[in-house]
Every structure is written in structure tokens, then in C-alpha cells.
Design a protein around this motif. Structure first.
Motif, PDB file in Angstrom:
ATOM      1  N   ILE A  32      -8.045  83.642 -92.287  1.00 42.69           N
ATOM      2  CA  ILE A  32      -7.372  82.466 -92.830  1.00 42.69           C
ATOM      3  C   ILE A  32      -6.475  81.884 -91.741  1.00 42.69           C
ATOM      4  O   ILE A  32      -5.794  82.616 -91.028  1.00 42.69           O
ATOM      5  N   ILE A  49      -1.857  84.297-105.232  1.00 46.40           N
ATOM      6  CA  ILE A  49      -3.180  83.668-105.230  1.00 46.40           C
ATOM      7  C   ILE A  49      -3.800  83.663-106.625  1.00 46.40           C
ATOM      8  O   ILE A  49      -5.011  83.545-106.778  1.00 46.40           O
ATOM      9  N   ALA A  52      -5.472  80.318-107.278  1.00 51.01           N
ATOM     10  CA  ALA A  52      -6.172  79.785-106.110  1.00 51.01           C
ATOM     11  C   ALA A  52      -7.688  79.756-106.330  1.00 51.01           C
ATOM     12  O   ALA A  52      -8.235  80.505-107.137  1.00 51.01           O
ATOM     13  N   VAL A  54     -11.523  78.471-103.943  1.00 52.46           N
ATOM     14  CA  VAL A  54     -12.094  78.062-102.662  1.00 52.46           C
ATOM     15  C   VAL A  54     -13.122  76.974-102.921  1.00 52.46           C
ATOM     16  O   VAL A  54     -13.943  77.089-103.828  1.00 52.46           O
ATOM     17  N   LEU A  64      -9.134  77.093 -98.850  1.00 50.63           N
ATOM     18  CA  LEU A  64      -8.425  77.757 -99.944  1.00 50.63           C
ATOM     19  C   LEU A  64      -7.374  76.801-100.496  1.00 50.63           C
ATOM     20  O   LEU A  64      -6.491  76.354 -99.768  1.00 50.63           O
ATOM     21  N   LEU A  88     -10.473  78.644 -94.272  1.00 51.34           N
ATOM     22  CA  LEU A  88     -10.962  80.016 -94.188  1.00 51.34           C
ATOM     23  C   LEU A  88     -11.972  80.122 -93.062  1.00 51.34           C
ATOM     24  O   LEU A  88     -12.718  79.186 -92.792  1.00 51.34           O
ATOM     25  N   PRO A 111     -10.550  83.819-104.644  1.00 49.01           N
ATOM     26  CA  PRO A 111      -9.944  84.860-103.805  1.00 49.01           C
ATOM     27  C   PRO A 111      -9.518  86.032-104.685  1.00 49.01           C
ATOM     28  O   PRO A 111      -8.985  85.842-105.772  1.00 49.01           O
ATOM     29  N   ILE A 125     -12.799  87.151-100.630  1.00 50.28           N
ATOM     30  CA  ILE A 125     -13.264  86.177-101.603  1.00 50.28           C
ATOM     31  C   ILE A 125     -14.504  86.723-102.277  1.00 50.28           C
ATOM     32  O   ILE A 125     -15.229  87.535-101.707  1.00 50.28           O
TER      33      ILE A 125
END
Length: 156
Positions: A32, A49, A52, A54, A64, A88, A111, A125
């Protein structure tokens, strides 16, 4: 005189919602792109996260979104934004595999862990498929049954 190793465990941030809300399939380890103050904040364990996700932008750049890394307390005016999108770093073949799975439909990338490996921040991930309400209920029932069995065995 030899120096003692400091066995202080580095911060590991987990996503508790990931396994509860999704069926997790294949997992990938991604680097990252962070700024210096973000790395220091993650080292202190000040990251989240849970919300979060992606998204792959422009066909080949995984980013992300909604990962919260708190501002570093001792940073100056150039401190980072807590919710900024972060790039990422994955191999091209891994990105192609993720894109193919997402285009097939019904899957997303979430994630699951944020951790240090050899001094670098990594994100685990997972390719995930959403659970329905009855799937979540079945998981809760299994967990309760296992807890009941463990208690019964402990009392014997």
C-alpha cells in the motif's frame, strides 16, 4: 554486551465485518502506498478498515477507499488526510485475475487485514461474495452451538 531484541508486536488491524458479511474466497497480499505520517499512525495501531473496500480504477489500478488512518499526533502541517484513497500494489497477473472475477459478477474485493511485514505495511485483500441474511443466521447458530459444546466439555 549484546542487545536484547525488542519483541514488541507491531500493530495488526483486522476487519471484523469482512467474514461476517461476506464469503471470503481467494486472498492476496498487497503493498500500500502510504506517506510517512500514515506509516507512523499504523504502527501505533490507529487505523480502521471496517468500512473499507477496493475498487479497480482505469482497468488496472486497485485503490483502497474509506480506510481510516488517524492523523499522526506529532505530525506537522503536512499531515495526511485520514480518509484519502490509497493505491494498492499488486502484480499484473493478480490484478488481471481480480478484474476477471469481478466482471463475472456478484463479487467484490474487501480488505481483511492491515499489518507489517519486514518493515513494510501490507494489506490482505480477499475476493468476496456477499452473504444473505439466512447465511448470517446459520453462521451465528453454528457459532452458538460450538460455544455450547466447548462449555459442556469444559465442565466435564
Amino acid at each position: 554486551m549484546s542487545k536484547k531484541k525488542d519483541n514488541k508486536r507491531l500493530a495488526e488491524v483486522r476487519n471484523p465485518k469482512a467474514s461476517r458479511d461476506y464469503f471470503l474466497e481467494s486472498r492476496f497480499e498487497a503493498g500500500i502506498a502510504l506517506t510517512g505520517t500514515e506509516v507512523k499512525a499504523v504502527r501505533l495501531g490507529r487505523a480502521n478498515i471496517a468500512d473499507a473496500f477496493v475498487r479497480i480504477d482505469n482497468g488496472s489500478i486497485p485503490i483502497l477507499y474509506h480506510a481510516h488512518i488517524s492523523e499522526y499526533d506529532f505530525g506537522n502541517t503536512n499531515n495526511h488526510q485520514p480518509y484519502r484513497p490509497r493505491k494498492l500494489l499488486l502484480h499484473a497477473r493478480e490484478i488481471r485475475k481480480l478484474v476477471a472475477e469481478i466482471r463475472s459478477g456478484g463479487k467484490t474485493i474487501v480488505p481483511t487485514k492491515l499489518y507489517f511485514r519486514h518493515g513494510l505495511v501490507k494489506v490482505e485483500i480477499a475476493l468476496a461474495q456477499g452473504k444473505k441474511l439466512f447465511d448470517k443466521r446459520n453462521d451465528m447458530k453454528k457459532r452458538d452451538d460450538e460455544r455450547y459444546v466447548r462449555r459442556a466439555l469444559r465442565r466435564r
